[in-house]
Design a protein around this motif. Structure first.
Motif, short mmCIF file in Angstrom:
data_model
loop_
_atom_site.label_atom_id
_atom_site.label_comp_id
_atom_site.label_asym_id
_atom_site.label_seq_id
_atom_site.Cartn_x
_atom_site.Cartn_y
_atom_site.Cartn_z
N ALA A 107 -47.43 -32.34 -22.80
CA ALA A 107 -48.85 -32.36 -22.43
C ALA A 107 -49.72 -32.74 -23.63
CB ALA A 107 -49.27 -31.00 -21.87
N SER A 108 -49.42 -32.19 -24.80
CA SER A 108 -50.23 -32.53 -25.98
C SER A 108 -50.07 -34.00 -26.35
CB SER A 108 -49.88 -31.62 -27.16
OG SER A 108 -48.58 -31.88 -27.63
N HIS A 109 -48.88 -34.53 -26.22
CA HIS A 109 -48.67 -35.94 -26.51
C HIS A 109 -49.35 -36.83 -25.45
CE1 HIS A 109 -45.83 -34.47 -29.44
NE2 HIS A 109 -45.70 -35.69 -29.91
N LYS A 110 -49.31 -36.38 -24.22
CA LYS A 110 -49.98 -37.13 -23.15
C LYS A 110 -51.49 -37.17 -23.39
CE LYS A 110 -50.34 -37.41 -18.13
NZ LYS A 110 -49.96 -36.81 -16.85
N ASN A 111 -52.05 -36.03 -23.80
CA ASN A 111 -53.49 -35.99 -24.10
C ASN A 111 -53.88 -36.96 -25.21
OD1 ASN A 111 -53.90 -34.04 -22.16
ND2 ASN A 111 -53.87 -32.33 -23.61
N GLU A 112 -52.96 -37.19 -26.13
CA GLU A 112 -53.21 -38.12 -27.24
C GLU A 112 -52.71 -39.52 -26.93
OE1 GLU A 112 -54.95 -37.39 -30.03
OE2 GLU A 112 -55.30 -35.42 -29.13
N ARG A 113 -52.28 -39.73 -25.70
CA ARG A 113 -51.78 -41.03 -25.24
C ARG A 113 -50.58 -41.52 -26.08
NH1 ARG A 113 -55.55 -42.26 -21.48
NH2 ARG A 113 -57.74 -41.97 -21.90
N ILE A 114 -49.69 -40.58 -26.36
CA ILE A 114 -48.46 -40.90 -27.07
C ILE A 114 -47.30 -40.73 -26.09
CG2 ILE A 114 -46.92 -40.28 -28.97
CD1 ILE A 114 -49.36 -39.08 -30.41
N PHE A 149 -45.22 -42.94 -34.26
CA PHE A 149 -44.39 -41.98 -34.99
C PHE A 149 -45.21 -41.03 -35.85
CE2 PHE A 149 -41.60 -40.74 -38.54
CZ PHE A 149 -40.57 -40.14 -37.83
N GLU A 150 -46.06 -41.54 -36.68
CA GLU A 150 -46.85 -40.69 -37.58
C GLU A 150 -47.80 -39.78 -36.79
OE1 GLU A 150 -46.36 -40.06 -40.73
OE2 GLU A 150 -44.77 -41.55 -40.82
N ALA A 151 -48.42 -40.33 -35.75
CA ALA A 151 -49.34 -39.52 -34.93
C ALA A 151 -48.57 -38.41 -34.22
CB ALA A 151 -50.08 -40.41 -33.92
N ALA A 152 -47.38 -38.73 -33.73
CA ALA A 152 -46.56 -37.71 -33.06
C ALA A 152 -46.16 -36.62 -34.04
CB ALA A 152 -45.33 -38.36 -32.42
N CYS A 153 -45.79 -37.02 -35.26
CA CYS A 153 -45.41 -36.03 -36.28
C CYS A 153 -46.60 -35.15 -36.65
CB CYS A 153 -44.86 -36.73 -37.52
SG CYS A 153 -43.24 -37.48 -37.26
N LYS A 154 -47.76 -35.76 -36.76
CA LYS A 154 -48.98 -34.99 -37.08
C LYS A 154 -49.27 -33.99 -35.96
CE LYS A 154 -53.80 -35.52 -38.33
NZ LYS A 154 -54.92 -36.45 -38.53
N LEU A 155 -49.12 -34.42 -34.73
CA LEU A 155 -49.35 -33.55 -33.57
C LEU A 155 -48.35 -32.39 -33.55
CD1 LEU A 155 -51.16 -33.27 -31.08
CD2 LEU A 155 -49.56 -34.71 -29.85
N LEU A 156 -47.08 -32.68 -33.78
CA LEU A 156 -46.07 -31.62 -33.83
C LEU A 156 -46.34 -30.67 -34.99
CD1 LEU A 156 -42.84 -33.68 -33.05
CD2 LEU A 156 -43.92 -31.96 -31.58
N GLY A 157 -46.85 -31.22 -36.09
CA GLY A 157 -47.16 -30.41 -37.26
C GLY A 157 -48.29 -29.42 -37.05
N GLN A 158 -49.07 -29.58 -35.98
CA GLN A 158 -50.15 -28.64 -35.69
C GLN A 158 -49.62 -27.29 -35.20
OE1 GLN A 158 -52.76 -30.62 -32.94
NE2 GLN A 158 -53.48 -32.09 -34.47
#
Length: 183
Positions: A107-114, A149-158
């Motif tokens: 869901a968080s990745h979908k919200n960020e369109r990843i 990749f970097e955006a996904a890693c940043k999102l997971l890092g939250q």
């Protein structure tokens, strides 16, 4: 001197026998096994419950499920049946927790369109592996586009901490295609 028709397998052979027994596809789920095979599996199942092999852990729900399908659950030792059931319930609970966590990540990745593609165990949960006999994984494997990749890693890092398997590298491989995060 009379010899036994079946002798205790070495640990590796026992694990391979249980792995073969636990399989979903191409299996003999109706329980039409030879008496020798049943005896070997009962012995392996009874021995497995006293094992602390980490390799067996993710297979326990599948093994327990298969004992019910094949009728072997009725002939293994009561203590073995109890341990298999308890471990299965614990692992199903863990899998439910992982599924909830996975839904949050998606869901968080979908919200960020990843866009995310699930890989390995997470991809097969609920389809190849039934809900009452999941193939419990120890991690969640996600695939994202290189540009994300970097955006996904940043999102997971939250919500998670990056795990650096080597202090010399940011990712686990020189090509920076994989990163590991822990809760």
């Amino acid at each position: 001197m009379k010899t036994a028709t079946y002798s205790q397998p070495r640990k590796k052979e026992s694990y391979l026998s249980l792995l073969h027994f636990a399989r979903i596809s191409g299996s003999n789920s109706n329980g039409n096994y030879s008496d020798d095979y049943k005896a070997a599996m009962v012995e392996a199942l009874n021995a497995a419950t006293s094992s602390s092999s980490p390799a067996l852990r993710p297979l326990i729900p599948l093994i327990y499920h298969k004992t019910g399908q094949t009728g072997l659950r009725d002939i293994i030792q009561p203590q073995a049946k109890k341990i298999l059931r308890e471990k299965t319930v614990q692992l199903i609970g863990l899998e439910m927790f992982n599924q909830q966590r996975l839904k949050e990540i998606i869901a968080s990745h979908k919200n960020e369109r990843i866009p995310v593609i699930l890989l390995k165990g997470a991809a097969f949960s609920g389809s190849l592996y039934p809900a009452n006999a999941p193939r419990v994984g120890v991690d969640l494997d996600l695939l994202v586009m290189q540009d994300d990749f970097e955006a996904a890693c940043k999102l997971l890092g939250q919500t998670m901490e990056p795990v650096l398997l080597s202090s010399e590298r940011l990712a686990t491989h020189d090509t920076l295609f994989e990163r590991v995060f822990g809760p």
